[in-house]
Design a protein around this motif. Structure first.
Motif, PDB file in Angstrom:
ATOM      1  N   ILE A  15       0.851  -1.189   0.000  1.00  0.00           N
ATOM      2  CA  ILE A  15       0.000   0.000   0.000  1.00  0.00           C
ATOM      3  C   ILE A  15       0.886   1.238   0.000  1.00  0.00           C
ATOM      4  O   ILE A  15       1.845   1.334   0.776  1.00  0.00           O
ATOM      5  N   GLU A  16       0.546   2.183  -0.872  1.00  0.00           N
ATOM      6  CA  GLU A  16       1.313   3.416  -0.990  1.00  0.00           C
ATOM      7  C   GLU A  16       0.467   4.614  -0.562  1.00  0.00           C
ATOM      8  O   GLU A  16      -0.766   4.521  -0.453  1.00  0.00           O
ATOM      9  N   THR A  17       1.126   5.728  -0.353  1.00  0.00           N
ATOM     10  CA  THR A  17       0.429   6.949   0.064  1.00  0.00           C
ATOM     11  C   THR A  17      -0.655   7.331  -0.929  1.00  0.00           C
ATOM     12  O   THR A  17      -1.751   7.773  -0.538  1.00  0.00           O
ATOM     13  N   THR A  18      -0.397   7.132  -2.220  1.00  0.00           N
ATOM     14  CA  THR A  18      -1.395   7.504  -3.226  1.00  0.00           C
ATOM     15  C   THR A  18      -2.665   6.663  -3.101  1.00  0.00           C
ATOM     16  O   THR A  18      -3.765   7.161  -3.364  1.00  0.00           O
ATOM     17  N   ASP A  19      -2.519   5.395  -2.685  1.00  0.00           N
ATOM     18  CA  ASP A  19      -3.704   4.545  -2.498  1.00  0.00           C
ATOM     19  C   ASP A  19      -4.615   5.115  -1.415  1.00  0.00           C
ATOM     20  O   ASP A  19      -5.838   5.181  -1.571  1.00  0.00           O
ATOM     21  N   VAL A  20      -4.008   5.501  -0.304  1.00  0.00           N
ATOM     22  CA  VAL A  20      -4.781   6.039   0.811  1.00  0.00           C
ATOM     23  C   VAL A  20      -5.379   7.397   0.441  1.00  0.00           C
ATOM     24  O   VAL A  20      -6.541   7.688   0.744  1.00  0.00           O
ATOM     25  N   ALA A  21      -4.595   8.220  -0.262  1.00  0.00           N
ATOM     26  CA  ALA A  21      -5.075   9.546  -0.657  1.00  0.00           C
ATOM     27  C   ALA A  21      -6.273   9.437  -1.602  1.00  0.00           C
ATOM     28  O   ALA A  21      -7.230  10.215  -1.505  1.00  0.00           O
ATOM     29  N   GLU A  22      -6.236   8.464  -2.524  1.00  0.00           N
ATOM     30  CA  GLU A  22      -7.359   8.269  -3.443  1.00  0.00           C
ATOM     31  C   GLU A  22      -8.616   7.849  -2.683  1.00  0.00           C
ATOM     32  O   GLU A  22      -9.728   8.283  -3.008  1.00  0.00           O
ATOM     33  N   LEU A  23      -8.450   7.002  -1.680  1.00  0.00           N
ATOM     34  CA  LEU A  23      -9.588   6.574  -0.878  1.00  0.00           C
ATOM     35  C   LEU A  23     -10.158   7.736  -0.077  1.00  0.00           C
ATOM     36  O   LEU A  23     -11.382   7.920   0.017  1.00  0.00           O
TER      37      LEU A  23
END
Length: 322
Positions: A15-23
């Motif tokens: 899991i990357e920061t972009t995954d969490v930011a998109e969520l």
């Protein structure tokens, strides 16, 4: 973000920061839609929950991202619980809130725990279960104090005041409402509000004051109705198109107070506007909130304008949810 096996099963992934930011961004979009059009229009929330579940069960999260990931996962369930509540699905809402509490605790996010407890309390308050509502608001208040958020505390205290008013405890309701106003005033010096509490601005504080006073006018003494009208008028004037549901609920209570005071000209005018707005919202709550206004109007059903409003209320309340 991930690939699958030949059988269609997801492969483990980082899991990357972009995954969490998109969520987080997806939850923000759904929250804005809920405010504007109600829970009935938030069907994409299920898709977001599926994405969140994929992250939780198949992803490997770096330690620095763990609290942020669990926070947004909790927020997804918190939002979905609220949309379930908004369309009248009480038990699914309770289960979602329960899962949200587990995830928020895992994240160590007391501010979010406080917000979930507030929403659980509202679920009980909608059922007129005052003791359970007060218990949830009290638990939420403990979490709000741990978090240091004065806005979170104001939300819990204002809703406690509503519960006390519903139970006919005038002194406790007014005392708690005063505490909520103080906490809200102090909230400006705190950090910027978190997404789940950002809705509670000046309009909502005024609306909550009007709500508590309306409840007291009905359960204790009609003398509270005048002050309720002042607060609700101010709140309704502050709500824009992005808060259609809140404006419709506020106008319903405003019409109710005018009817309580015998001003059926204003009650019918404002009531008609409230119904027109509510017709664009996918929520059962305006239907439920119209019951007191409907009862007041039945006392004056011989008035032609009141009769027209009664027909509008009956037609709207019988209409299936969009």
């Amino acid at each position: 973000m991930t690939t699958t096996t030949p059988d269609g099963e997801p492969l483990p992934f980082n899991i990357e920061t972009t995954d969490v930011a998109e969520l987080e961004a997806a939850v923000g979009v759904l929250r804005a839609l809920d405010y504007r059009q109600g829970g009935g229009f938030c069907r994409d929330a299920v898709r977001v929950v599926k994405t969140a579940s994929l992250l939780l069960h198949w992803g490997t999260v770096p330690e620095p991202l763990r609290a942020r990931l669990y926070t947004v996962l909790a927020d997804v369930h918190n939002l979905l619980g609220w949309t379930e509540f908004d369309i009248g699905h009480g038990e699914p809402a309770r289960r979602r809130f329960g899962r949200a509490l587990e995830l928020a605790a895992e994240a160590g996010n007391d501010n979010l725990v406080a917000n979930i407890r507030y929403r659980l309390g509202r679920l009980h308050l909608h059922r007129h279960d005052v003791p359970r509502a007060l218990a949830e608001f009290a638990r939420g208040g403990v979490a709000a104090r741990r978090s240091g958020s004065r806005r979170a505390l104001a939300i819990l205290q204002a809703n406690e005041a509503w519960a006390f008013a519903m139970g006919g405890d005038e002194r406790a309701a007014l005392n708690r409402l005063a505490e909520a106003e103080t906490a809200f005033t102090e909230a400006g010096s705190w950090l910027p509000p978190r997404p789940w509490e950002a809705f509670f601005g000046e309009a909502d504080m005024a609306a909550m004051c009007g709500t508590v006073l309306t409840e007291l006018a009905e359960s204790v003494a009609p003398r509270h109705s005048g002050a309720a009208i002042v607060q609700l008028t101010g709140a309704a004037g502050r709500y824009g198109a992005d808060m259609t549901r809140s404006r419709s609920l506020t106008l319903i209570m405003l019409a109710q107070n005018h009817a309580l005071g015998g001003d059926f000209d204003e009650a019918t005018r404002i009531g008609a506007e409230a119904i027109e707005l509510a017709g664009h919202v996918g929520s059962v709550r305006p239907k439920d909130r119209l019951a007191p206004l409907q009862r007041r109007c039945l006392e004056r059903r011989s008035d032609p304008a009141v009769s027209v409003l009664l027909e509008g209320i009956a037609e709207y309340r019988s209409r299936p949810l969009s």
